[in-house]
Design a protein around this motif. Structure first.
Motif, PDB file in Angstrom:
ATOM      1  N   LYS A  59     -14.742   3.027  -8.969  1.00 46.71           N
ATOM      2  CA  LYS A  59     -15.579   3.461  -7.847  1.00 46.71           C
ATOM      3  C   LYS A  59     -15.873   4.877  -7.475  1.00 46.71           C
ATOM      4  O   LYS A  59     -16.747   5.160  -6.637  1.00 46.71           O
TER       5      LYS A  59
ATOM      6  N   THR B 227      -1.704  -1.289  -3.620  1.00 48.18           N
ATOM      7  CA  THR B 227      -2.419  -0.116  -3.894  1.00 48.18           C
ATOM      8  C   THR B 227      -1.662   1.132  -4.086  1.00 48.18           C
ATOM      9  O   THR B 227      -0.484   1.234  -3.477  1.00 48.18           O
TER      10      THR B 227
ATOM     11  N   ASN C 216      -1.533  -8.298  -4.298  1.00 50.73           N
ATOM     12  CA  ASN C 216      -2.458  -6.945  -4.095  1.00 50.73           C
ATOM     13  C   ASN C 216      -1.567  -5.697  -3.949  1.00 50.73           C
ATOM     14  O   ASN C 216      -0.719  -5.866  -2.953  1.00 50.73           O
TER      15      ASN C 216
ATOM     16  N   ALA D 225       0.766  -1.111  -0.053  1.00 50.31           N
ATOM     17  CA  ALA D 225       0.049   0.047   0.060  1.00 50.31           C
ATOM     18  C   ALA D 225       1.057   1.262   0.092  1.00 50.31           C
ATOM     19  O   ALA D 225       1.485   1.505   0.961  1.00 50.31           O
TER      20      ALA D 225
ATOM     21  N   THR E  75      -5.278  -1.659  -6.725  1.00 49.96           N
ATOM     22  CA  THR E  75      -6.529  -0.445  -6.407  1.00 49.96           C
ATOM     23  C   THR E  75      -5.606   0.843  -6.643  1.00 49.96           C
ATOM     24  O   THR E  75      -4.317   0.998  -6.137  1.00 49.96           O
ATOM     25  N   LEU E  76      -6.189   1.692  -7.605  1.00 44.70           N
ATOM     26  CA  LEU E  76      -5.705   3.026  -7.799  1.00 44.70           C
ATOM     27  C   LEU E  76      -6.341   4.171  -7.209  1.00 44.70           C
ATOM     28  O   LEU E  76      -7.491   4.387  -7.402  1.00 44.70           O
ATOM     29  N   ASP E  77      -5.846   4.804  -6.271  1.00 43.15           N
ATOM     30  CA  ASP E  77      -6.564   5.729  -5.299  1.00 43.15           C
ATOM     31  C   ASP E  77      -5.875   6.750  -5.638  1.00 43.15           C
ATOM     32  O   ASP E  77      -4.892   7.499  -4.988  1.00 43.15           O
TER      33      ASP E  77
ATOM     34  N   LEU F 231      -5.111  -7.739  -7.476  1.00 38.62           N
ATOM     35  CA  LEU F 231      -6.027  -6.799  -7.551  1.00 38.62           C
ATOM     36  C   LEU F 231      -4.947  -5.574  -7.217  1.00 38.62           C
ATOM     37  O   LEU F 231      -4.185  -5.499  -6.708  1.00 38.62           O
TER      38      LEU F 231
ATOM     39  N   VAL G 212      -8.411  -4.194 -11.611  1.00 38.23           N
ATOM     40  CA  VAL G 212      -8.219  -3.039 -11.432  1.00 38.23           C
ATOM     41  C   VAL G 212      -9.536  -2.416 -10.561  1.00 38.23           C
ATOM     42  O   VAL G 212     -10.658  -2.338 -11.094  1.00 38.23           O
ATOM     43  N   THR G 213      -9.066  -1.624  -9.646  1.00 36.97           N
ATOM     44  CA  THR G 213     -10.428  -0.798  -9.074  1.00 36.97           C
ATOM     45  C   THR G 213      -9.677   0.730  -8.713  1.00 36.97           C
ATOM     46  O   THR G 213      -8.521   0.958  -8.381  1.00 36.97           O
ATOM     47  N   LYS G 214     -10.611   1.599  -9.451  1.00 43.74           N
ATOM     48  CA  LYS G 214     -10.105   3.128  -9.260  1.00 43.74           C
ATOM     49  C   LYS G 214     -10.987   3.661  -7.968  1.00 43.74           C
ATOM     50  O   LYS G 214     -12.159   3.495  -8.007  1.00 43.74           O
ATOM     51  N   THR G 215     -10.456   4.333  -7.160  1.00 46.37           N
ATOM     52  CA  THR G 215     -11.016   4.983  -5.912  1.00 46.37           C
ATOM     53  C   THR G 215     -10.356   6.404  -5.749  1.00 46.37           C
ATOM     54  O   THR G 215      -9.393   6.676  -6.581  1.00 46.37           O
TER      55      THR G 215
END
Length: 170
Positions: free
Chosen positions: A147, A85, A83, A66, A105-107, A103, A124-127
């Protein structure tokens, strides 16, 4: 046990074994000659000021990570086997998968652009409220969730096994 240190800067040996959580302020790879691989059972990196990778070499992130603050991936390749971030992603490295289907995560709290390619069976999850433009050649063969904020894919494909969702909160 959480290990706190100020900064991790990698030089020398190419294999870094982590068996517990480390929390440096920042992680930096400057590698054009040596390829690095972070591995280990139970290892994890939590870097409050982010991740910087420069140079033409490869970095394998095979333990969860992270990286808050900012993530700058310039040149070379970053291979994901766990995973990750990444906050406020920029740069032009190739991002690919070394094992499994991790996973990513692109925050983004800021508006940034990533000009590198993203390839492989990673989810890929965009936050975050910021916009992230991904302008490289992409071939993402898994789920893409936007998201929060904006996720702009300028090129590439989502494979037939892929799934994408905008505004998904679950």
């Amino acid at each position: 046990a959480d290990r706190t240190c100020r900064r991790l800067h990698f030089i020398g040996s190419s294999l870094v074994l982590l068996s517990n959580t480390v929390s440096p302020a920042k992680v930096t790879f400057n590698n054009s000659v040596v390829n690095y691989s972070l591995e280990g059972t139970g290892g994890q990196i939590n870097a409050a000021s982010g991740l910087t990778k420069v140079g033409t070499g490869t970095v394998g992130l095979n333990v969860p990570g992270a990286y808050s603050g900012s993530t700058v991936l310039s040149n070379g390749t970053v291979s994901l086997g766990a995973n990750q971030t990444f906050a406020n992603l920029t740069g032009n490295s190739a991002l690919n998968v070394s094992s499994g289907a991790p996973l990513m995560t692109l925050d983004n709290s800021l508006n940034t652009t990533f000009a590198g390619s993203i390839v492989g069976p990673l989810a890929v999850t965009k936050t975050g409220a910021g916009a992230l433009g991904i302008t490289g050649s992409n071939s993402i063969a898994n789920t893409i969730l936007a998201k929060a904020g904006e996720l702009i894919l300028d090129s590439g494909v989502i494979s037939q096994n892929g799934y994408s969702s905008v505004g998904h909160t679950g």
